[in-house]
Design a protein around this motif. Structure first.
Motif, mmCIF file in Angstrom:
data_model
loop_
_atom_site.group_PDB
_atom_site.id
_atom_site.type_symbol
_atom_site.label_atom_id
_atom_site.label_comp_id
_atom_site.label_asym_id
_atom_site.label_seq_id
_atom_site.Cartn_x
_atom_site.Cartn_y
_atom_site.Cartn_z
ATOM 1 N N CYS A 1 -47.068 -26.094 -61.336
ATOM 2 C CA CYS A 1 -48.135 -25.797 -62.286
ATOM 3 C C CYS A 1 -47.940 -26.645 -63.532
ATOM 4 C CB CYS A 1 -48.120 -24.319 -62.661
ATOM 5 S SG CYS A 1 -48.231 -23.264 -61.213
ATOM 6 N N LEU B 1 -49.370 -27.700 -67.539
ATOM 7 C CA LEU B 1 -50.184 -27.580 -68.739
ATOM 8 C C LEU B 1 -49.695 -28.720 -69.633
ATOM 9 C CD1 LEU B 1 -52.316 -25.568 -69.784
ATOM 10 C CD2 LEU B 1 -50.481 -24.321 -70.901
ATOM 11 N N GLU C 1 -48.551 -31.919 -68.979
ATOM 12 C CA GLU C 1 -47.267 -32.489 -68.555
ATOM 13 C C GLU C 1 -47.422 -33.951 -68.136
ATOM 14 O OE1 GLU C 1 -44.845 -30.848 -69.352
ATOM 15 O OE2 GLU C 1 -45.052 -28.705 -68.908
ATOM 16 N N ASP D 1 -53.977 -26.849 -65.525
ATOM 17 C CA ASP D 1 -54.881 -26.117 -66.418
ATOM 18 C C ASP D 1 -55.047 -26.822 -67.762
ATOM 19 O OD1 ASP D 1 -55.197 -24.089 -64.589
ATOM 20 O OD2 ASP D 1 -53.826 -22.697 -65.555
ATOM 21 N N ASP E 1 -41.062 -26.047 -61.984
ATOM 22 C CA ASP E 1 -41.777 -26.453 -63.187
ATOM 23 C C ASP E 1 -42.130 -27.936 -63.142
ATOM 24 O OD1 ASP E 1 -41.550 -23.915 -64.061
ATOM 25 O OD2 ASP E 1 -40.132 -24.319 -65.689
ATOM 26 N N GLY E 2 -43.139 -28.304 -63.920
ATOM 27 C CA GLY E 2 -43.590 -29.689 -63.947
ATOM 28 C C GLY E 2 -43.093 -30.459 -65.156
ATOM 29 N N ASP E 3 -42.134 -29.887 -65.883
ATOM 30 C CA ASP E 3 -41.700 -30.544 -67.123
ATOM 31 C C ASP E 3 -40.341 -31.209 -67.004
ATOM 32 O OD1 ASP E 3 -40.136 -28.324 -66.896
ATOM 33 O OD2 ASP E 3 -40.540 -27.539 -68.910
ATOM 34 N N GLN F 1 -37.546 -29.770 -66.114
ATOM 35 C CA GLN F 1 -36.384 -28.899 -66.366
ATOM 36 C C GLN F 1 -35.713 -28.419 -65.086
ATOM 37 O OE1 GLN F 1 -38.195 -26.186 -69.650
ATOM 38 N NE2 GLN F 1 -36.040 -26.419 -70.127
ATOM 39 N N ARG G 1 -30.235 -18.916 -62.935
ATOM 40 C CA ARG G 1 -29.527 -19.461 -64.100
ATOM 41 C C ARG G 1 -28.329 -18.600 -64.481
ATOM 42 N NH1 ARG G 1 -34.505 -18.676 -67.699
ATOM 43 N NH2 ARG G 1 -34.537 -16.885 -66.315
ATOM 44 N N LEU H 1 -36.474 -13.684 -63.435
ATOM 45 C CA LEU H 1 -37.493 -14.404 -64.198
ATOM 46 C C LEU H 1 -37.462 -15.897 -63.905
ATOM 47 C CD1 LEU H 1 -37.199 -12.628 -67.660
ATOM 48 C CD2 LEU H 1 -38.483 -11.958 -65.640
ATOM 49 N N ARG I 1 -36.558 -30.298 -71.261
ATOM 50 C CA ARG I 1 -37.898 -30.779 -70.925
ATOM 51 C C ARG I 1 -38.013 -32.265 -71.202
ATOM 52 N NH1 ARG I 1 -42.717 -29.351 -71.586
ATOM 53 N NH2 ARG I 1 -43.001 -27.261 -70.873
ATOM 54 N N SER J 1 -42.574 -25.943 -74.674
ATOM 55 C CA SER J 1 -42.426 -24.749 -73.839
ATOM 56 C C SER J 1 -43.474 -23.719 -74.237
ATOM 57 C CB SER J 1 -41.048 -24.149 -74.026
ATOM 58 O OG SER J 1 -41.066 -22.814 -73.580
ATOM 59 N N LYS J 2 -43.910 -22.909 -73.269
ATOM 60 C CA LYS J 2 -44.924 -21.901 -73.552
ATOM 61 C C LYS J 2 -44.335 -20.489 -73.562
ATOM 62 C CE LYS J 2 -47.007 -25.719 -72.295
ATOM 63 N NZ LYS J 2 -46.376 -26.826 -71.539
HETATM 64 N N1 GDD Z 1 -51.297 -24.505 -64.645
HETATM 65 C C1 GDD Z 1 -50.622 -23.962 -65.677
HETATM 66 N N2 GDD Z 1 -51.245 -23.049 -66.466
HETATM 67 N N3 GDD Z 1 -49.333 -24.308 -65.880
HETATM 68 C C2 GDD Z 1 -48.676 -23.744 -66.903
HETATM 69 C C3 GDD Z 1 -49.256 -22.791 -67.758
HETATM 70 C C4 GDD Z 1 -50.624 -22.437 -67.523
HETATM 71 O O1 GDD Z 1 -51.230 -21.631 -68.231
HETATM 72 N N4 GDD Z 1 -48.316 -22.410 -68.674
HETATM 73 C C5 GDD Z 1 -47.205 -23.112 -68.375
HETATM 74 N N5 GDD Z 1 -47.417 -23.932 -67.331
HETATM 75 C C6 GDD Z 1 -46.474 -24.870 -66.676
HETATM 76 C C7 GDD Z 1 -45.824 -25.848 -67.601
HETATM 77 O O2 GDD Z 1 -46.586 -27.041 -67.712
HETATM 78 C C8 GDD Z 1 -44.510 -26.101 -66.884
HETATM 79 O O3 GDD Z 1 -44.654 -27.045 -65.858
HETATM 80 C C9 GDD Z 1 -44.195 -24.739 -66.267
HETATM 81 O O4 GDD Z 1 -45.433 -24.075 -66.149
HETATM 82 C C10 GDD Z 1 -43.209 -23.909 -67.107
HETATM 83 O O5 GDD Z 1 -43.710 -23.807 -68.426
HETATM 84 P P1 GDD Z 1 -42.758 -24.037 -69.693
HETATM 85 O O6 GDD Z 1 -43.610 -23.854 -70.885
HETATM 86 O O7 GDD Z 1 -41.974 -25.286 -69.570
HETATM 87 O O8 GDD Z 1 -41.824 -22.778 -69.532
HETATM 88 P P2 GDD Z 1 -40.344 -22.559 -70.014
HETATM 89 O O9 GDD Z 1 -39.517 -23.783 -69.813
HETATM 90 O O10 GDD Z 1 -40.352 -21.924 -71.335
HETATM 91 O O11 GDD Z 1 -39.932 -21.422 -68.953
HETATM 92 C C11 GDD Z 1 -39.200 -21.687 -67.786
HETATM 93 O O12 GDD Z 1 -38.182 -20.761 -67.703
HETATM 94 C C12 GDD Z 1 -38.636 -19.421 -67.523
HETATM 95 C C13 GDD Z 1 -37.462 -18.510 -67.501
HETATM 96 O O13 GDD Z 1 -37.010 -18.285 -68.790
HETATM 97 C C14 GDD Z 1 -40.084 -21.581 -66.531
HETATM 98 O O14 GDD Z 1 -39.319 -21.988 -65.403
HETATM 99 C C15 GDD Z 1 -40.580 -20.210 -66.259
HETATM 100 O O15 GDD Z 1 -41.254 -20.177 -65.001
HETATM 101 C C16 GDD Z 1 -39.398 -19.297 -66.227
HETATM 102 O O16 GDD Z 1 -39.846 -17.973 -66.053
#
Ligand code: GDD
Ligand code: MN
Length: 388
Positions: free
Chosen positions: A18, A20, A22, A49, A100-102, A104, A127, A163, A212, A217-218
């Motif tokens: 997924c 957003l 990237e 998205d 993830d697409g970033d 990580q 993790r 998670l 990343r 991060s979201k």
């Molecule tokens: N399509 C889509 N829509 N992709 C999204 C959205 C969305 O609304 N929000 C985030 N993404 C994508 C980001 O582009 C990325 O590839 C991935 O989902 C993870 O988002 P990050 O924003 O990088 O999350 P993070 O690094 O804080 O969180 C990671 O660790 C979490 C555990 O703490 C992710 O691996 C999470 O999945 C995980 O739960």
């Protein structure tokens, strides 16, 4: 260096990524994933998205030369969990994966999980196993750990990292869980584990979360509110909807803004009745905008519809105030202690407000889905009826 893509037949593995915004990383991530899975029959589905086409254009460019790569392009704002579901719904493999697409996540871990899953339902990149690293810092680490502990307790499955965003599951498990998935929020694994027909068997492999490659991060407190809702919905088998929990959390913040506004207006010299009226208006207005941004993020109103929604929200909440008064007073008359009567009034009002405001302001559920005829027509469209 050239590899002939498997275009014939079904893939064994469907990897969903997924995205957003990237664009900076997705090319490298796709390269890494293709290399890690080479020699296997796989497809990679990117669900994008983003608000602009930057990420999609990179993916389209790569997909032109590799039919194993597919792009699902959606309008932004639905959230990670719903994106993952859209990807898996379109997937054809027996094993459904996500990363993830970033940049990580290490794509080699996907290959390792595929090799490891065996008879298990889900294989998770953790993790928190020995040898793993979270890559999070400070407050994030605390939020993440609190969420981990809470979900582990609620799910009851032996999994160190419920998670995680890096895992592989059997198609059967996904299809059985699919009708109950909330599709809300960020933490799809917790939902997948909790929504199945029984406790899942899980295997885990340690993973290190890298930094990343670009973008932001979201993960934030909103994500945690969504997680709370998701788990409540999963554990009560849908009796308490995820949205209701978020609506209630927003409602609780409304109590705070109410008291602050009351204080400010009183200090400014307003008589109590006027200050109280002002505080109600402040709290309701604040709640509307918070719900619009959080609880109903996927149905977010803007422009004229937003102001109409605000009026609908006021009316719905006015009804809630009346109900709270009637229920609370009624119980107090019947001899209930004032705390119990007050609480019962508040709960009735919250349920009413949720029920009526979601319809009056956000048109949720859509009118069509409410009539039973339309509903029975809609059912076959939903993928994933559990097998008997
Ligand atoms: N399509 C889509 N829509 N992709 C999204 C959205 C969305 O609304 N929000 C985030 N993404 C994508 C980001 O582009 C990325 O590839 C991935 O989902 C993870 O988002 P990050 O924003 O990088 O999350 P993070 O690094 O804080 O969180 C990671 O660790 C979490 C555990 O703490 C992710 O691996 C999470 O999945 C995980 O739960
Ligand atoms: Mn990330």
């Amino acid at each position: 260096m050239f590899e002939i893509p498997h275009t014939l037949g079904r893939p064994d593995i469907s990897l969903v990524i997924c995205t957003l915004d990237e664009a900076a990383s997705i090319g490298r991530v796709l390269g890494g994933a293709r290399a890690a899975l080479s020699g296997r029959k796989f497809e990679i589905i990117i669900v994008d998205d983003s608000a602009d086409e930057a990420t999609g254009d990179v993916v389209r460019g790569i997909a032109l030369d590799d039919s194993r790569i597919r792009l699902i392009r959606r309008r932004h704002g639905y959230g990670l969990a719903s994106a993952a579901i859209a990807g898996w719904d379109a997937a054809r493999g027996d094993l459904l994966a996500i990363m993830d697409g970033d940049g990580q996540h290490d794509p080699q871990v996907v290959a390792r999980l595929v090799a490891q899953i065996g008879e298990a339902d889900v294989a998770v990149g953790s993790r928190y196993l020995a040898g793993a690293q979270t890559g999070l810092s400070g407050l994030r680490q605390v939020i993440s750990q609190a969420g981990t502990l809470a979900s582990r307790a609620l799910i009851g499955a032996a999994v160190t990292d419920p998670l995680s965003g890096l895992f592989v599951m059997r198609r059967d498990w996904y299809l059985a869980a699919r009708p109950r998935l909330s599709g809300i929020g960020f933490k799809i694994l917790a939902d997948i584990l909790a929504c199945g027909p029984r406790r899942p068997t899980v295997v885990e492999t340690p993973t290190r979360l890298g930094t990343r490659i670009g973008g932001d991060s979201k993960l934030d407190l909103r994500v945690m509110a969504e997680l709370a809702g998701q788990l409540a919905q999963a554990r009560t088998r849908g009796l308490i909807p995820a949205r209701f929990v978020m609506f209630a959390i927003v409602g609780a913040t409304g109590v705070l803004s109410h008291m602050l506004a009351l204080l400010a207006l009183t200090l400014a010299g307003a008589p109590f009745w006027a200050a109280q009226l002002g505080a109600v208006a402040v709290a309701m207005t604040g709640n509307f905008f918070l719900n619009n941004a959080l609880t109903f993020r996927d149905l977010r109103l803007s422009g004229v519809a937003m102001w109409q929604g605000l009026v609908g929200f006021y009316l719905a909440c006015a009804g809630g105030g009346l109900i709270s008064e009637i229920a609370g007073t009624g119980m107090a008359r019947a001899g209930a202690p004032w705390m119990v009567a007050g609480l019962a009034g508040a709960v009735c009002a919250a349920v009413w407000n949720y029920w009526s405001a979601s319809r009056a302001a956000w048109g949720h559920p859509p009118a069509a889905a409410r009539s039973s005829r339309a509903f029975s027509q809609a059912v076959p469209v939903r993928i994933g009826t559990p097998r008997a």
